[in-house]
Design an enzyme around this catalytic site. Structure first.
Site, short mmCIF file in Angstrom:
data_model
loop_
_atom_site.label_atom_id
_atom_site.label_comp_id
_atom_site.label_asym_id
_atom_site.label_seq_id
_atom_site.Cartn_x
_atom_site.Cartn_y
_atom_site.Cartn_z
N ILE A 14 -4.21 6.26 1.08
CA ILE A 14 -3.94 7.03 -0.03
C ILE A 14 -4.75 7.04 -2.11
O ILE A 14 -5.46 7.85 -2.26
CB ILE A 14 -2.09 7.85 -0.54
CG1 ILE A 14 -2.61 8.98 -0.57
CG2 ILE A 14 -1.38 6.16 -0.93
CD1 ILE A 14 -2.67 9.93 -0.30
N SER A 36 -2.09 -5.48 -5.14
CA SER A 36 -2.37 -5.05 -3.62
C SER A 36 -1.95 -6.85 -2.71
O SER A 36 -3.27 -6.78 -2.89
CB SER A 36 -3.77 -3.93 -3.17
OG SER A 36 -3.29 -3.30 -1.77
N ARG A 37 -1.46 -6.26 -1.64
CA ARG A 37 -1.32 -7.12 -0.72
C ARG A 37 -2.40 -7.25 -0.31
O ARG A 37 -3.05 -8.75 1.06
CB ARG A 37 -0.10 -7.81 0.06
CG ARG A 37 1.59 -7.77 -0.51
CD ARG A 37 2.23 -7.57 0.33
NE ARG A 37 1.65 -6.26 1.12
CZ ARG A 37 2.49 -6.01 2.22
NH1 ARG A 37 3.46 -6.89 3.58
NH2 ARG A 37 2.39 -4.96 3.17
N LYS A 90 4.25 10.33 -3.93
CA LYS A 90 5.64 11.01 -3.11
C LYS A 90 5.96 10.10 -1.57
O LYS A 90 4.75 9.31 -0.81
CB LYS A 90 5.86 12.44 -3.42
CG LYS A 90 4.51 12.81 -2.43
CD LYS A 90 4.38 12.51 -0.84
CE LYS A 90 4.63 12.67 -0.09
NZ LYS A 90 3.82 12.81 1.51
N ASP A 168 7.56 11.93 5.44
CA ASP A 168 5.98 12.13 4.84
C ASP A 168 5.84 13.50 4.48
O ASP A 168 5.48 13.80 3.95
CB ASP A 168 5.98 10.73 4.97
CG ASP A 168 4.53 10.27 3.98
OD1 ASP A 168 5.30 9.62 3.10
OD2 ASP A 168 3.92 10.93 4.34
#
Lengths: 308, 308
Positions: A14, A36-37, A90, A168
C-alpha cells in the site's frame, strides 16, 4: 512555510502503490526517510524500525504508519511521545480500546493523529452524502467481493488475529456507509466464514439497521474471481443510488452523477497537511467498532482451507 | 414524592434472585407489574411482553430490563419512546454500536438510561479505587472461574451469538478492573476456547496493558467445579491488594481492609432512583468494548462439546 518532513513506516504494497505517489503530488509535505523491515527506497535514508529512525535518522515532523494493524499502536505511541504528527492507515488499530490512549496523547500534545479511511475520499462519497441528506432511505445493499490472491498476495498478517481477513476490504465499505447515511446504524446479525486453517474470516454476511428500522445488508467475500465487485446500492424515495467501484462512480437510476477522477490518497495527504496546520486530530472509530461488533455478535462457520 | 412505579421485563433467575428483593428494600421505588414470556408473580399484573404491558398495563414510570442481551435493545427503544426510565442488566447490549442511539434517545427526552454493572457496587470497589489512586500498580492478575451448570442452568441464550459465554461472568471482572484502575487499559492478546457444539466461548485467556506498560492478565473459565474463584490481585508498590469473592472482600498483604456486607443490587436501585430524580443517564460501555475487542483480536481454539 517549509514542507512537513515525513517518514513512511512500513514499506509494503500500500505504501508503494498509493502513499509514495500521493505524497509526491501533495504540496506542503515531503518524504525524507523510510523505516521498514523489508528494505528502503533508493535515495532516501533507511532504518529497520521506528526507534532507530527517531534515534539516528534525519529530522522529521510526521510519520505515516503503513504497517499491519497488529503493530501500529506501539509505533504510534512512540511517534506521539517523540512529538511527531501521525497518520494511520486503515484499520487504525487491532482493537478499539487501544486507540483511546493515542487520541488522548495527541490531544495533550496538540498533535495531529489522523485515522485515515481512504474510501471516504473517493469521488462518490460527498455527493452521495448530500443526496441522502435530502431523500429518505428505504434499504441498502452492499456487495464487496474481491480476489484476496490478487489484492493481498502473500500477506500472512491479514489471516492472523487482528488482521481482519475479509473485513480488511469490507471495512472500506463500512467507512463509506457510515459517512453517507444521515443516522447511525447498528449490527443486528452476522455470519462469519472462517477457513479451517485460518484465524480470520474469508467471507461475511452482515445485517444492520437504524432506529427507524430500514435494513442494511452487506456481503463480503474474499473468494471472488473474474470481475471484482465493490458496490453500495441505496434504495431511496427518489430512486436507486449506486456507488460503484469502491466509490469511484455514482449513479441515480442508472444515470451517472459524477465524472471526477479517483484521488483518494492525494486527498488524504492534503487533509493531513491541513490537520497539522490546524493542530487538530481526525479519528473516527465507527467503522472499526462495527467490525468488532460483527466479531462479537457473529455466528462462525468453518469453510474449506485457504492456501495462498 | 410518590414512589417510582417500576415493571420488571424478563422474570428469569437474576430478576428473582436479586432484583425483586433489592427493589423491596429500596425507598422511592416499587414493583407494580411484570412482563415476561415465562409467567408472572403472585399479586402483580402480568403481561407476556413489553408492548402489551405498555398498551394494557397499569401506569408505570420505569422498566428494569432483565432479559437476555440479544433482545434488550429493542425493548429499551420501545420503553424510551414511551417516555419511560430504563435500567439495563449487564451486559447492556449485544453490540456496542446498538447502545449509541439509545443513549441519544435518553438524552433527547431527558430520561434516565442506566447501564448497570452490579459488580461495581460490591463493597471492595470504592476503597480499592481510592487505594490505587495513591499507589503505583505493577501488575494485575484476574482469575474468574465458576461452574456454568450452577450459575446458568439451562440458559441456552448464553451459548448463542451475543450471549457472551464465559464473558457473561468475566465482564463483571472487567467492570471492576476498569473502575478501580487510574488509567485506561487495552487488550493486547486473547485466546478464546469454543466448545465444538457451541457459539460462545467456555474459557478465555486475556492480556491487557496500559500506556505505561504494566501487565494485566485475566483467566476466565466456566468449567470450574469445587470452590469457585472470583479474584483480582493487584501488585502495587505498597503491597498486594486482593479483591476476593467478586469484590465482596478486600485485603492488603493478607490483612482485611473492609467489613461491609455485600449489597450490590440494593445499591443499584438506590442509584437508579437518584439518577431518575436528577434526570441523568449513566452508561459506561468500556467493559463491553473490551469484550468486543477480545472477540475481534482473539485467537479461537476448539475444545470438547459442552452439554448442559
Amino acid at each position: 512555510m517549509s514542507p512537513i518532513r515525513l517518514a513512511i513506516v512500513g514499506l509494503g504494497k500500500i505504501a508503494r502503490d498509493q502513499h509514495i505517489p500521493a505524497i509526491a503530488k501533495t504540496d506542503g509535505i515531503e518524504l525524507v526517510a523510510i523505516a521498514s523491515r523489508h528494505g528502503g527506497l533508493d535515495g532516501l535514508p533507511w532504518f529497520t524500525d521506528i526507534e532507530s529512525l527517531l534515534a539516528e535518522g534525519p529530522a522529521i515532523d510526521a510519520v505515516a504508519l503503513c504497517t499491519p494493524p497488529q503493530v501500529r499502536r506501539q509505533q504510534a505511541a512512540v511517534a506521539l511521545a517523540a512529538g511527531k504528527q501521525v497518520l494511520l492507515e486503515k484499520p487504525p488499530g487491532a482493537t478499539v480500546s487501544e486507540l483511546l490512549p493515542l487520541i488522548q496523547a495527541a490531544k495533550n500534545g496538540s498533535q495531529t493523529l489522523f485515522a485515515t479511511w481512504h474510501s471516504r475520499f473517493s469521488p462518490a462519497v460527498k455527493p452521495a452524502r448530500a443526496f441522502l441528506a435530502e431523500h429518505g432511505v428505504r434499504r441498502v445493499e452492499i456487495e464487496w467481493k474481491e480476489d484476496v490472491r490478487v489484492w493481498h498476495p502473500g500477506q500472512a498478517w491479514i489471516w492472523e488475529p487482528g488482521g481482519l481477513g475479509v473485513f480488511d476490504p469490507g471495512i472500506n465499505a463500512l467507512s463509506i456507509l457510515t459517512d453517507i447515511l444521515p443516522a447511525p446504524v447498528f449490527l443486528t446479525r452476522a455470519e462469519l466464514a472462517f477457513p479451517a486453517n485460518r484465524d480470520a474470516p474469508i467471507a461475511a454476511d452482515l445485517a444492520f439497521s437504524d432506529s427507524s428500522g430500514f435494513p442494511v445488508n452487506a456481503a463480503f467475500d474474499f473468494r471472488q474471481t473474474g470481475p471484482q465487485t465493490w458496490d453500495i446500492r441505496v434504495e431511496t424515495d427518489a430512486g436507486q443510488l449506486v456507488l460503484g467501484k469502491g466509490g469511484a462512480t455514482l449513479s441515480l437510476d442508472g444515470k451517472a452523477l459524477i465524472g471526477e477522477p479517483e484521488a483518494e490518497y492525494p486527498n488524504i495527504y492534503k487533509r493531513f497537511v491541513e490537520l497539522i496546520a490546524a493542530r487538530e486530530s481526525d479519528v473516527d472509530l465507527t467503522p472499526l467498532q462495527h467490525v468488532a461488533d460483527a466479531f462479537l455478535l457473529g455466528r462462525r462457520t468453518t469453510v474449506e482451507d485457504f492456501e495462498d
